[in-house]
Write a protein that holds these residues in place. Structure first.
Motif, PDB file in Angstrom:
ATOM      1  N   UNK A 181      32.616  94.793  24.359  1.00  0.00           N
ATOM      2  CA  UNK A 181      32.960  93.454  24.827  1.00  0.00           C
ATOM      3  C   UNK A 181      34.197  93.452  25.714  1.00  0.00           C
ATOM      4  N   UNK A 182      35.112  94.382  25.501  1.00  0.00           N
ATOM      5  CA  UNK A 182      36.273  94.488  26.380  1.00  0.00           C
ATOM      6  C   UNK A 182      35.831  94.889  27.782  1.00  0.00           C
ATOM      7  N   UNK A 183      34.943  95.863  27.874  1.00  0.00           N
ATOM      8  CA  UNK A 183      34.411  96.271  29.179  1.00  0.00           C
ATOM      9  C   UNK A 183      33.679  95.110  29.844  1.00  0.00           C
ATOM     10  N   UNK A 184      32.944  94.354  29.049  1.00  0.00           N
ATOM     11  CA  UNK A 184      32.220  93.183  29.554  1.00  0.00           C
ATOM     12  C   UNK A 184      33.195  92.136  30.102  1.00  0.00           C
ATOM     13  N   UNK A 185      34.273  91.883  29.385  1.00  0.00           N
ATOM     14  CA  UNK A 185      35.257  90.893  29.815  1.00  0.00           C
ATOM     15  C   UNK A 185      35.897  91.290  31.143  1.00  0.00           C
ATOM     16  N   UNK A 186      36.124  92.574  31.341  1.00  0.00           N
ATOM     17  CA  UNK A 186      36.696  93.042  32.609  1.00  0.00           C
ATOM     18  C   UNK A 186      35.745  92.724  33.757  1.00  0.00           C
ATOM     19  N   UNK A 187      34.452  92.947  33.556  1.00  0.00           N
ATOM     20  CA  UNK A 187      33.463  92.648  34.605  1.00  0.00           C
ATOM     21  C   UNK A 187      33.395  91.160  34.902  1.00  0.00           C
ATOM     22  N   UNK A 188      33.627  90.326  33.888  1.00  0.00           N
ATOM     23  CA  UNK A 188      33.580  88.880  34.086  1.00  0.00           C
ATOM     24  C   UNK A 188      34.818  88.346  34.786  1.00  0.00           C
ATOM     25  N   UNK A 189      35.877  89.150  34.855  1.00  0.00           N
ATOM     26  CA  UNK A 189      37.136  88.639  35.371  1.00  0.00           C
ATOM     27  C   UNK A 189      37.678  89.416  36.560  1.00  0.00           C
ATOM     28  N   UNK A 190      36.895  90.363  37.093  1.00  0.00           N
ATOM     29  CA  UNK A 190      37.355  91.107  38.266  1.00  0.00           C
ATOM     30  C   UNK A 190      36.232  91.205  39.291  1.00  0.00           C
ATOM     31  N   UNK A 191      36.624  91.360  40.541  1.00  0.00           N
ATOM     32  CA  UNK A 191      35.657  91.369  41.637  1.00  0.00           C
ATOM     33  C   UNK A 191      35.605  89.997  42.286  1.00  0.00           C
ATOM     34  N   UNK A 192      34.644  89.829  43.177  1.00  0.00           N
ATOM     35  CA  UNK A 192      34.513  88.542  43.859  1.00  0.00           C
ATOM     36  C   UNK A 192      34.012  87.484  42.885  1.00  0.00           C
ATOM     37  N   UNK A 193      34.259  86.240  43.209  1.00  0.00           N
ATOM     38  CA  UNK A 193      33.777  85.153  42.356  1.00  0.00           C
ATOM     39  C   UNK A 193      32.257  85.227  42.250  1.00  0.00           C
ATOM     40  N   UNK A 194      31.599  85.502  43.363  1.00  0.00           N
ATOM     41  CA  UNK A 194      30.125  85.587  43.344  1.00  0.00           C
ATOM     42  C   UNK A 194      29.652  86.688  42.408  1.00  0.00           C
TER      43      UNK A 194
END
Length: 189
Positions: free
Chosen positions: A107-120
């Motif tokens: 879930x920590x790895x998942x949270x990083x994906x949800x909060x980094x990169x472009x908004x799209x």
């Protein structure tokens, strides 16, 4: 989850989108998500901070295994369900702790994906996660089964307006029924 590890002390608790399962600082049982998605949040002097999502199979409130109060509040992102757990013995408690540890890494790895990169890319990842967690095909999730825009924005750390624009680019345009063309009356022609 094995049959030996858990006996269910109570029935599953069904929650509608936006309903709270846990409140930070409260005490209670460990819960297992059986359907839907929950967002875990922590309240601080600076406001409410998103921590991570909990998906089907995930444990919530594992602090209870250590006789601690809940660290996070858990709110249903979509209509969801969870069951309270009662551990049969000390070995079961250790298995649940091990599950919780492994879950936390994922879930920590998942949270990083949800909060980094472009908004799209963050919104797309959230919608894909939601589709997998609910078992609903991605396009249907994108068309109608979405949480409130402000909640999605909070999860992906963006402004609602940015999420709206990003979703506009991700969601296929809906076909709209066009009004029938009027035929000119032959007398007027």
């Amino acid at each position: 989850m094995t049959c030996q590890e858990i006996q269910l002390p109570g029935e599953a608790k069904s929650l509608r989108m936006g309903d709270s399962l846990l409140e930070a600082g409260a005490v209670g049982p460990v819960w297992r998500v059986t359907r839907g998605v929950f967002r875990l949040e922590r309240v601080s002097d600076e406001g409410v901070a998103f921590v991570q999502l909990a998906l089907p199979g995930d444990l919530l409130g594992v602090e209870a295994l250590c006789s601690e109060r809940y660290s996070f509040s858990a709110t249903a992102v979509v209509d969801s369900e969870a069951v309270p757990l009662a551990l049969a013995d000390e070995a079961a408690r250790h298995r649940v702790l091990a599950d919780a540890f492994l879950q936390q890494q994922a879930r920590t790895a998942e949270a990083v994906r949800l909060r980094s990169g472009t908004v799209a890319s963050r919104v797309d990842h959230f919608l894909t996660t939601l589709a997998h967690a609910t078992g609903v095909i991605t396009q249907r999730v994108r068309d109608c089964d979405l949480p409130y825009l402000r909640d999605i924005a909070h999860i992906v750390d963006s402004a609602p307006e940015s999420v709206c624009r990003a979703m506009g680019g991700l969601v296929a345009p809906r076909t709209r029924a066009r009004p029938a063309r009027r035929k000119l009356d032959s007398a007027l022609a």
